[in-house]
Design a protein around this motif. Structure first.
Motif, PDB file in Angstrom:
ATOM      1  N   UNK A 276       0.825  -1.203   0.000  1.00 25.95           N
ATOM      2  CA  UNK A 276       0.000   0.000   0.000  1.00 25.95           C
ATOM      3  C   UNK A 276       0.861   1.255   0.000  1.00 25.95           C
ATOM      4  N   UNK A 277       1.876   1.279   0.853  1.00 23.54           N
ATOM      5  CA  UNK A 277       2.764   2.438   0.931  1.00 23.54           C
ATOM      6  C   UNK A 277       3.518   2.630  -0.381  1.00 23.54           C
ATOM      7  N   UNK A 278       3.933   1.534  -0.985  1.00 26.50           N
ATOM      8  CA  UNK A 278       4.676   1.615  -2.245  1.00 26.50           C
ATOM      9  C   UNK A 278       3.846   2.255  -3.344  1.00 26.50           C
ATOM     10  N   UNK A 279       2.614   1.804  -3.501  1.00 26.09           N
ATOM     11  CA  UNK A 279       1.758   2.354  -4.546  1.00 26.09           C
ATOM     12  C   UNK A 279       1.393   3.800  -4.238  1.00 26.09           C
ATOM     13  N   UNK A 280       1.136   4.090  -2.961  1.00 28.22           N
ATOM     14  CA  UNK A 280       0.829   5.473  -2.574  1.00 28.22           C
ATOM     15  C   UNK A 280       2.005   6.395  -2.890  1.00 28.22           C
ATOM     16  N   UNK A 281       3.209   5.930  -2.610  1.00 28.01           N
ATOM     17  CA  UNK A 281       4.403   6.732  -2.896  1.00 28.01           C
ATOM     18  C   UNK A 281       4.536   6.991  -4.392  1.00 28.01           C
ATOM     19  N   UNK A 282       4.296   5.965  -5.198  1.00 29.20           N
ATOM     20  CA  UNK A 282       4.401   6.134  -6.649  1.00 29.20           C
ATOM     21  C   UNK A 282       3.341   7.102  -7.160  1.00 29.20           C
ATOM     22  N   UNK A 337      -4.716  -4.954 -17.820  1.00 33.18           N
ATOM     23  CA  UNK A 337      -3.416  -4.990 -17.148  1.00 33.18           C
ATOM     24  C   UNK A 337      -3.557  -4.516 -15.708  1.00 33.18           C
ATOM     25  N   UNK A 338      -2.655  -4.990 -14.874  1.00 31.88           N
ATOM     26  CA  UNK A 338      -2.648  -4.572 -13.480  1.00 31.88           C
ATOM     27  C   UNK A 338      -2.427  -3.068 -13.375  1.00 31.88           C
ATOM     28  N   UNK A 339      -3.102  -2.457 -12.402  1.00 34.83           N
ATOM     29  CA  UNK A 339      -2.985  -1.012 -12.217  1.00 34.83           C
ATOM     30  C   UNK A 339      -1.544  -0.617 -11.922  1.00 34.83           C
ATOM     31  N   UNK A 340      -0.812  -1.448 -11.172  1.00 34.33           N
ATOM     32  CA  UNK A 340       0.580  -1.133 -10.843  1.00 34.33           C
ATOM     33  C   UNK A 340       1.454  -1.069 -12.097  1.00 34.33           C
ATOM     34  N   UNK A 341       1.186  -1.977 -13.042  1.00 32.73           N
ATOM     35  CA  UNK A 341       1.948  -1.970 -14.301  1.00 32.73           C
ATOM     36  C   UNK A 341       1.665  -0.686 -15.081  1.00 32.73           C
ATOM     37  N   UNK A 342       0.399  -0.318 -15.160  1.00 38.51           N
ATOM     38  CA  UNK A 342       0.029   0.896 -15.894  1.00 38.51           C
ATOM     39  C   UNK A 342       0.607   2.145 -15.230  1.00 38.51           C
ATOM     40  N   UNK A 343       0.606   2.176 -13.909  1.00 38.48           N
ATOM     41  CA  UNK A 343       1.207   3.305 -13.208  1.00 38.48           C
ATOM     42  C   UNK A 343       2.696   3.416 -13.503  1.00 38.48           C
ATOM     43  N   UNK A 344       3.380   2.276 -13.490  1.00 35.88           N
ATOM     44  CA  UNK A 344       4.819   2.283 -13.778  1.00 35.88           C
ATOM     45  C   UNK A 344       5.083   2.773 -15.195  1.00 35.88           C
ATOM     46  N   UNK A 345       4.275   2.318 -16.138  1.00 37.24           N
ATOM     47  CA  UNK A 345       4.424   2.769 -17.526  1.00 37.24           C
ATOM     48  C   UNK A 345       4.187   4.276 -17.616  1.00 37.24           C
ATOM     49  N   UNK A 456      10.443   2.983 -10.848  1.00 40.17           N
ATOM     50  CA  UNK A 456      11.299   1.960 -10.276  1.00 40.17           C
ATOM     51  C   UNK A 456      10.796   1.427  -8.951  1.00 40.17           C
ATOM     52  N   UNK A 457      10.152   2.309  -8.177  1.00 40.98           N
ATOM     53  CA  UNK A 457       9.604   1.892  -6.883  1.00 40.98           C
ATOM     54  C   UNK A 457       8.572   0.782  -7.062  1.00 40.98           C
ATOM     55  N   UNK A 458       7.869   0.796  -8.193  1.00 39.28           N
ATOM     56  CA  UNK A 458       6.813  -0.181  -8.428  1.00 39.28           C
ATOM     57  C   UNK A 458       7.317  -1.510  -8.969  1.00 39.28           C
ATOM     58  N   UNK A 459       8.575  -1.566  -9.385  1.00 37.92           N
ATOM     59  CA  UNK A 459       9.102  -2.781 -10.009  1.00 37.92           C
ATOM     60  C   UNK A 459       8.941  -4.019  -9.132  1.00 37.92           C
ATOM     61  N   UNK A 460       9.274  -3.978  -7.820  1.00 37.01           N
ATOM     62  CA  UNK A 460       9.089  -5.187  -7.000  1.00 37.01           C
ATOM     63  C   UNK A 460       7.642  -5.693  -7.002  1.00 37.01           C
ATOM     64  N   UNK A 461       6.680  -4.764  -6.949  1.00 42.25           N
ATOM     65  CA  UNK A 461       5.279  -5.194  -6.976  1.00 42.25           C
ATOM     66  C   UNK A 461       4.904  -5.788  -8.329  1.00 42.25           C
ATOM     67  N   UNK A 462       5.398  -5.168  -9.398  1.00 43.34           N
ATOM     68  CA  UNK A 462       5.102  -5.665 -10.739  1.00 43.34           C
ATOM     69  C   UNK A 462       5.702  -7.047 -10.931  1.00 43.34           C
TER      70      UNK A 462
END
Length: 506
Positions: A276-282, A337-345, A456-462
């Motif tokens: 949660x913190x990771x996605x919020x930070x991104x 696609x996962x929301x985390x992937x789209x955010x990273x893109x 890059x912060x989202x890479x571990x989650x992706x």
């Protein structure tokens, strides 16, 4: 009139006259708040000339407004639960109109800054509560369409704000932009009083976390003041050190208050949820990039390149188009696609495009790259709420939404202050900073790196490959405004402070 047809060919009215009036009141309210904020950026150079002050010294017009808005939005939602949503909305609209008149009459920067800070308080009473009024009025299948309509007007305000600000600043006066709010506020308030039925959360626990809001806003203000004035006072001066110390003390007190209150502004236990913190930070990084691009690009176009406010407003339509397109398609994309992937893109795209923007000199090329920056930023923050809520339990969705919204707005305010200070330091002069194109480009390149780092912060989650339900959450009937819709409903939907969540809309 919007109609639906039955299988037997019968046609029934989807929204009655009262329904449409309720939607109109809320739509006008969010439109004027969004338009006012985004119009201001292109007025900063004009205001600076009128007041004979460097444009970078006016950053408090942006950050001060965001500071009170972010700190008080959840408190305003709790007030609406307890005392009535219509009442709080009308009070907010009245206050917003009154402070618009005060801002239009400002004779110096201090006057205008004070007006904007108080206006941010009024905006906190309007922005989430307008959506709460609609969700309380519609308790059936029409709710999604109604909320989507309101949020569409919010997007219109976001898109047209810079153009309206530039047009009025050049052809009329920057003061007229503030006065433009008054008739809109009056119309929205009259519609609310005439057609909106009062509603409140009868089961809400009484009490609001005003101490938390005060300590959070006070602590951030002290730190931001130290950052803003440090170069003038001296970074090691007693005044600067005292501000930093006071800010740290108040933020520490805020943490203590949040642990002890029954209705905290921010549930600190959520900070132990690493995904949660990771996605919020991104998502916060993406919003920071958006805020800084909006402010710094306005200075660059008007003061470094010498464009008129109107011409700059036209260029800003490219940024708005990119953000709007990304917000619209985010819901559709999140089905695949996962929301985390789209955010990273989105963060990666905005970072690369922003770096390219600093080398784009022909205006058509600049506008084209500007649109790509907008698309990346829009995709980055539009899905923040969907992604974060995939990592919290159903009973904590509203608390998570409140933390996300507070983080987005308050960190954006702090970032504007820091960027203005850095720009002055790089340029070597507060007076020349706003027109120093190379210095602005340098700061924007740092922002570009920050955007890439956010990806890059989202890479571990992706890479974890854990499938989340974010795609379902983000799917909307009209495909747009993914994050903003759910944030507003979680804060204000069935109960503005700790409201119920519904189907994603807008």
């Amino acid at each position: 009139m919007v109609v639906v047809s039955g299988s037997a060919g019968r046609t029934a009215t989807l929204f009655s006259r009262r329904d449409r009036a309720v939607i109109a009141a809320a739509a006008i309210a969010v439109l004027l708040v969004e338009l006012d904020w985004f119009a201001l950026n292109l007025m900063l150079p004009v205001i600076a000339r009128d007041f004979g002050t460097p444009a970078t010294n006016l950053q408090w017009l942006v950050s001060g407004y965001m500071l009170t808005l972010g700190a008080l939005m959840i408190v305003a939602g709790r007030a609406a639960d307890l005392y009535g949503r219509r009442r709080v909305l009308v009070i907010g609209l009245t206050g917003f109109a009154a402070m618009s008149v005060v801002c239009s009459a400002a004779r110096n920067a201090a006057w205008l800054t004070a007006g904007r800070v108080v206006q941010g308080t009024a905006a906190a009473l309007v922005l989430p509560i307008a959506v709460a009024v609609v969700t309380a009025h519609f308790r059936d299948g029409r709710q999604g369409r109604a909320v989507g309509t309101v949020l569409a007007f919010s997007a219109i305000g976001t898109a047209l704000g810079p153009f309206v600000g530039g047009t009025f600043a050049e052809l009329v006066s920057w003061r007229a932009v503030f006065l433009l709010n008054v008739p809109f506020c009056a119309l929205a308030a009259l519609l609310a009083l005439r057609y909106v039925t009062e509603s409140r959360d009868e089961g809400a626990v009484r009490g609001m976390d005003l101490p938390g809001a005060v300590t959070l806003a006070g602590g951030l203000t002290a730190v931001m003041l130290a950052v803003d004035q440090g170069s003038d006072w001296g970074w090691g001066s007693a005044a600067t050190v005292a501000c930093f110390a006071a800010g740290a003390a108040m933020l520490g007190l805020f943490a203590v208050v949040e642990r002890r209150t029954t209705e905290p502004l921010i549930e600190l236990s959520l900070l132990r949820n690493r995904p949660f913190v990771t996605v919020t930070a991104a998502g916060t990084v993406s919003n920071i990039v958006y805020c800084l691009v909006a402010v710094l690009a306005a200075l660059y176009l008007e003061q470094a390149r010498g464009l008129s406010p109107l011409e700059s407003g036209v260029v800003f339509l490219a940024l708005s188009a990119g953000v709007g397109a990304a917000s619209y398609w985010s819901g559709h994309l999140a089905r695949r696609w996962r929301a985390e992937v789209l955010m990273a893109v989105g963060l990666l795209l905005s970072g690369v495009a922003l770096a390219a923007l600093t080398w784009a000199r022909p205006l058509p090329l600049y506008a084209a790259v500007f649109a790509v920056v907008g698309a990346g930023v829009g995709l980055g923050w539009a899905l923040t709420n969907a992604a974060t809520q995939s990592y919290v339990s159903a009973g904590r969705l509203a608390a998570a939404s409140g933390l996300v919204l507070t983080s987005l707005v308050l960190w954006g305010a702090a970032a504007v202050t820091v960027a203005a200070t850095v720009l002055e330091e790089v340029s070597g002069s507060a007076g020349a900073a706003a027109s120093d194109g190379s210095a602005i480009d340098g700061v924007l390149r740092v922002v570009a790196v920050l955007s890439v780092a956010g990806a890059g912060v989202l890479v571990p989650l992706v890479r974890s490959g854990a499938r989340t339900p974010a795609g379902e959450a983000a799917a909307t009937p009209d495909g747009g405004g993914a994050a903003r819709g759910t944030r507003s409903r979680n804060l204000a939907g069935g109960g503005a402070g700790r409201g119920t969540t519904g189907r994603r809309t807008g």
